[in-house]
Write an enzyme that holds these catalytic residues in place. Structure first.
Site, short mmCIF file in Angstrom:
data_model
loop_
_atom_site.label_atom_id
_atom_site.label_comp_id
_atom_site.label_asym_id
_atom_site.label_seq_id
_atom_site.Cartn_x
_atom_site.Cartn_y
_atom_site.Cartn_z
N LYS A 15 0.81 -1.23 0.00
CA LYS A 15 0.00 0.00 0.00
C LYS A 15 0.84 1.27 0.00
CE LYS A 15 -4.30 -1.70 2.07
NZ LYS A 15 -5.31 -1.46 3.12
N GLY A 27 -5.81 1.28 18.60
CA GLY A 27 -4.80 0.82 17.66
C GLY A 27 -4.31 1.94 16.77
#
Length: 286
Positions: free
Chosen positions: A71, A131
């Site tokens: 990515k 997170g």
């Protein structure tokens, strides 16, 4: 599915990727919308990325989906980036726009589109994200672009904590939205933030085993809270069960998975993916 001389291709590129559900989603969408397309999964080495992107142009493909670990690496082969992809620093969708190769990131917009069924909009609202990995950053960046009032990120103290803090500070400076990091183990601070939160998201893999839990169970959730777990392979994680027991609205990660795919599909074809029908099929598949 009809394959002929007019059929166009799209593909997901990653390593590994043969396990991906993306071909199931997109080929079903092509069928349901009478779009003459086919979607494949390409498991390739990093050194082949440049050639893959050039194939998008040369073969007049719709484009690509990009998954881990490419990515970030794919960005250098793009002609242009969307605002979200540039802010996130990652591309999950490549679009062939008449030979111009544009990198997008649909993870965040797909996630928030999946919450429309709850009449939820992030604008002027507060979000708490558990997170700080790639999925979390995509949601945080999109929330900021969409006008969130405040974004709190809770992560455990580790070697990645300070770099994450720096990344969030840059996102905050670029968007003008208050974004800050707090220690996931600090229950008192988390409770204070939860009391003001409209959306709570678990963007970690904790709970994937069907047993582990991402935060203190003693925390109390406000009445109006919407709680989402990005995990979709476990239909209801312990985190979602805990939230539901406290009266919260809950959503698993299937909506996010289909939502980001729907946004990619629209960028390629200009057509709306029939999300409701595909969700029903996916619930049987997952």
């Amino acid at each position: 599915m009809k394959i002929d001389g007019y059929t166009r291709m799209a593909a997901v590129v990653a390593n590994p990727i043969k396990h991906s559900l993306s071909p199931f989603i997109h080929n079903l969408a092509f069928d349901l919308t009478d779009e003459n397309g086919v979607y494949l999964a390409w498991e390739v080495e990093s050194k082949k990325l440049a050639a893959i992107v050039e194939n998008v142009r040369n073969l007049d493909m719709y484009g690509l989906n990009i998954s881990m670990p490419y990515k970030g690496e794919i960005i250098k082969f793009m002609d242009e980036l969307s605002p979200a992809a540039e802010l996130i620093g990652a591309v999950n969708t490549v679009v062939n726009h008449s030979g111009k190769i544009i990198g997008h990131n649909t993870d965040g917009i797909g996630f928030f589109n999946s919450l429309k069924k709850y009449d939820f909009k992030i604008e002027n609202k507060q979000m708490l994200v558990l997170g700080g990995g790639g999925a979390a950053i995509a949601l945080i960046a999109q929330a900021a672009l969409s006008g969130a009032k405040k974004i709190v990120v809770a992560a455990r103290k580790s070697a990645s904590y300070d770099p994450l803090n720096e990344k969030l500070a840059k996102l905050s400076a670029k968007t003008g939205v208050e974004i800050f990091l707090t220690d996931l183990s600090g229950a008192d601070r988390l409770q204070k933030e939860l009391n003001q939160t409209d959306l709570l998201v678990n963007a970690t893999s904790v709970g994937m085993d069907g047993a582990s839990f991402p935060l203190e169970k003693s925390l109390l959730l406000p009445d109006r809270l919407l709680v989402v777990d990005a995990i979709y392979k476990v239909r209801e994680t312990p985190f979602l069960r805990w939230a539901k027991e406290q009266g919260a609205q809950t959503e698993n990660g299937l909506g996010m998975l289909i939502g980001q795919a729907a946004e990619s599909f629209y960028l390629w074809t200009g057509k709306e993916m029939p999300v409701d029908k595909i969700t029903l099929e996916m619930e049987r598949e997952v």
